[in-house]
Write an enzyme that holds these catalytic residues in place. Structure first.
Site, short mmCIF file in Angstrom:
data_model
loop_
_atom_site.label_atom_id
_atom_site.label_comp_id
_atom_site.label_asym_id
_atom_site.label_seq_id
_atom_site.Cartn_x
_atom_site.Cartn_y
_atom_site.Cartn_z
N GLU A 181 -4.37 3.85 6.00
CA GLU A 181 -4.15 3.59 4.58
C GLU A 181 -4.80 4.73 3.78
O GLU A 181 -4.31 5.13 2.73
CB GLU A 181 -4.82 2.25 4.21
CG GLU A 181 -4.74 1.91 2.74
CD GLU A 181 -5.52 0.65 2.38
OE1 GLU A 181 -5.40 -0.38 3.09
OE2 GLU A 181 -6.24 0.69 1.37
N ARG A 183 0.83 -1.23 0.00
CA ARG A 183 0.00 0.00 0.00
C ARG A 183 0.86 1.27 0.00
O ARG A 183 0.51 2.27 0.62
CB ARG A 183 -0.97 0.03 1.19
CG ARG A 183 -1.95 -1.12 1.24
CD ARG A 183 -2.90 -1.12 0.05
NE ARG A 183 -3.70 -2.33 0.08
CZ ARG A 183 -3.32 -3.50 -0.44
NH1 ARG A 183 -2.15 -3.59 -1.09
NH2 ARG A 183 -4.09 -4.54 -0.37
N SER A 221 -10.64 -0.42 3.77
CA SER A 221 -9.79 -0.56 4.97
C SER A 221 -9.25 0.81 5.37
O SER A 221 -8.62 1.48 4.55
CB SER A 221 -8.60 -1.46 4.68
OG SER A 221 -9.06 -2.69 4.21
C1 LIG Z 1 -15.32 -0.44 -0.49
C2 LIG Z 1 -13.87 -0.21 -0.78
C3 LIG Z 1 -13.02 -1.29 -0.96
C4 LIG Z 1 -11.66 -1.08 -1.24
N1 LIG Z 1 -10.87 -2.17 -1.44
C5 LIG Z 1 -9.56 -1.99 -1.73
C6 LIG Z 1 -8.71 -3.13 -1.98
O1 LIG Z 1 -9.15 -4.27 -1.96
N2 LIG Z 1 -7.40 -2.89 -2.25
C7 LIG Z 1 -6.89 -1.62 -2.30
O2 LIG Z 1 -5.67 -1.49 -2.56
N3 LIG Z 1 -7.66 -0.54 -2.10
C8 LIG Z 1 -8.98 -0.69 -1.81
N4 LIG Z 1 -9.78 0.40 -1.60
C9 LIG Z 1 -9.18 1.75 -1.65
C10 LIG Z 1 -9.35 2.45 -3.01
O3 LIG Z 1 -10.30 1.81 -3.80
C11 LIG Z 1 -8.03 2.50 -3.78
O4 LIG Z 1 -7.04 3.11 -3.02
C12 LIG Z 1 -8.16 3.27 -5.11
O5 LIG Z 1 -7.00 3.11 -5.88
C13 LIG Z 1 -8.45 4.74 -4.91
O6 LIG Z 1 -8.76 5.28 -6.17
P1 LIG Z 1 -9.47 6.67 -6.32
O7 LIG Z 1 -9.49 7.01 -7.77
O8 LIG Z 1 -10.80 6.64 -5.65
O9 LIG Z 1 -8.46 7.60 -5.56
P2 LIG Z 1 -8.78 8.91 -4.69
O10 LIG Z 1 -9.43 8.48 -3.41
O11 LIG Z 1 -9.48 9.92 -5.49
O12 LIG Z 1 -7.30 9.39 -4.38
C14 LIG Z 1 -6.45 8.65 -3.55
C15 LIG Z 1 -5.09 9.36 -3.47
O13 LIG Z 1 -4.47 9.32 -4.73
C16 LIG Z 1 -4.23 10.63 -5.23
N5 LIG Z 1 -4.51 10.58 -6.67
C17 LIG Z 1 -5.65 10.15 -7.24
N6 LIG Z 1 -5.53 10.17 -8.57
C18 LIG Z 1 -4.29 10.63 -8.85
C19 LIG Z 1 -3.59 10.88 -10.06
N7 LIG Z 1 -4.11 10.68 -11.26
N8 LIG Z 1 -2.31 11.36 -9.95
C20 LIG Z 1 -1.74 11.58 -8.74
N9 LIG Z 1 -2.38 11.37 -7.58
C21 LIG Z 1 -3.63 10.88 -7.63
C22 LIG Z 1 -5.16 11.55 -4.45
O14 LIG Z 1 -4.67 12.86 -4.37
C23 LIG Z 1 -5.21 10.85 -3.11
O15 LIG Z 1 -4.08 11.20 -2.34
C24 LIG Z 1 -11.14 0.23 -1.32
C25 LIG Z 1 -12.02 1.33 -1.15
C26 LIG Z 1 -13.37 1.11 -0.88
C27 LIG Z 1 -14.28 2.29 -0.73
#
Ligand SMILES: Cc1cc2nc3c(=O)[nH]c(=O)nc-3n(C[C@H](O)[C@H](O)[C@H](O)COP(=O)(O)OP(=O)(O)OC[C@H]3O[C@@H](n4cnc5c(N)ncnc54)[C@H](O)[C@@H]3O)c2cc1C
Length: 344
Positions: A340, A164, A244
């Protein structure tokens, strides 16, 4: 490219928190970004890139510019008889990209089905589930330097992926805007029938057998993962959450030996570096948090590690709960758990 003022982020974060950003802009192309970077608002404010908002906790309104990444497109950039390099732009929905690869019969990311969010955020924390992390299939990514606008390429080594973790969550935090990610996937044609599906992790095997799947294929493995995830995790559409909340901590051998003496049933996973990983959910549950509701927030009734918004929580309330949980785990076990989720 337009910049909005006072934009509600309620529908743009999976906690469903009612927060606003002072400025907000959607970026649909690299050209849009160049236009944005030239603006006074960009130059004079702090900035946050937002994907699907599924890994962020806004503790308060964002007093700067939120840049919503909407750069789309998926293409094959190289291939041979057994492998294919696929470039996905950062604004693609991760799960849609997984389904696209399954449709094309490209293997490697089927275990990562149904992870919320966009492709651009996947490298941020080296998303992982069911025995696979994106570092296993990562080829390279392109990112814009937020200060100079220069487009740079990062290979596997450059990203320093960990559990992570990546360089973008640490050293280069808020320094780069990831615009595309390329993955090396396996072509599942008859010429390459030796692909090893990863079904040993969690309940995948049992679920496949419940589904009466006897001939493994990408769609079946993805469906099994989806089924397991849907049965275990609250859907943010029904109950605000960010998955998480904490990472699973790893402890040194000496500390592990003390802990296991006092807690003989403690689940533990020895790591390659000699440390021992302990599930944060178990630690939190032992401190009595599982299912506890505090005001508008709480720890989920079946997943202690997932903090939820029961409808009207503020980010501050969720954060205070997270701090309480962290403190009690530290006091009871002497183990520090680290969020995380990205706290903004
Ligand atoms: C129900 C649920 C289940 C999940 N299960 C998992 C799992 O099994 N495994 C796992 O690893 N994660 C899991 N996650 C966490 C999440 O899905 C991941 O971390 C995902 O990659 C976040 O993507 P996002 O586009 O929503 O990012 P955001 O929440 O929009 O951003 C996350 C971070 O990344 C940065 N960011 C976003 N896009 C960019 C970009 N293009 N360039 C630079 N920085 C950027 C943001 O500034 C922020 O700091 C889960 C979340 C939920 C709600």
């Amino acid at each position: 490219m337009t910049i909005k003022n006072n934009k509600s982020l309620h529908d743009l974060n999976t906690f469903g928190l009612e927060v606003k950003s002072k400025y907000f802009s959607e970026v649909n192309s690299v050209e849009d970004f160049y236009e944005l970077i030239a603006s006074e608002i960009y130059q004079q404010n702090k900035k946050l890139i937002l994907g699907g908002g599924s890994n962020v906790l806004f503790i308060e309104d964002y007093e700067g510019l939120v840049i919503k990444n909407c750069i789309n497109g998926i293409s094959v950039v190289n291939e041979n008889t057994t492998e294919v390099i696929v470039k996905a732009h950062a604004g693609e929905v991760w799960h849609e990209f997984v389904l696209w690869s399954i449709e094309k019969n490209y293997a490697g990311i089927e275990n990562l089905s149904l992870i919320p969010g966009l492709v651009g955020a996947a490298p941020m924390q080296n998303i992982g589930a069911y025995g696979v992390e994106i570092k296993d299939v990562f080829h390279e990514l392109e990112a814009l330097d937020m200060e100079t606008g220069k487009l740079l390429k990062f290979n596997l080594q450059d990203c320093t992926f960990g559990y992570r973790e990546s360089v973008f969550k640490n050293k280069f935090k808020d320094k780069f805007f990831i615009v595309s990610v390329s993955f090396k996937l396996v072509k599942l044609s008859s010429a390459n029938a030796l692909y090893r599906f990863k079904t040993d992790y969690g309940d995948i095997k049992n679920t496949l057998s419940e589904m009466q799947v006897y001939d493994l294929n990408l769609k079946a493995v993805s469906d099994a993962v989806i089924k397991i995830r849907q049965s275990k995790l609250p859907d943010p559409k029904d109950l605000g959450n960010a998955g998480s909340f904490f990472k699973n901590p790893s402890v040194e051998k000496e500390q592990y030996e003390e802990l296991i003496l006092k807690n003989p049933v403690m689940p533990n996973f020895p790591q390659k570096d000699g440390t021992i990983k302990i599930p944060a959910g178990w630690l939190i549950e032992q401190c009595g948090w599982k299912g506890k509701v505090i005001g508008n927030t709480g720890s989920h009734k079946s997943q202690a590690l997932v903090l939820v918004n029961y409808g009207k929580a503020t980010g501050r309330e969720v954060w205070n709960l997270a701090l309480e949980i962290k403190k009690s785990v530290s006091e009871k076990f002497g183990v520090e758990i680290i969020p995380e989720v990205n706290v903004v």
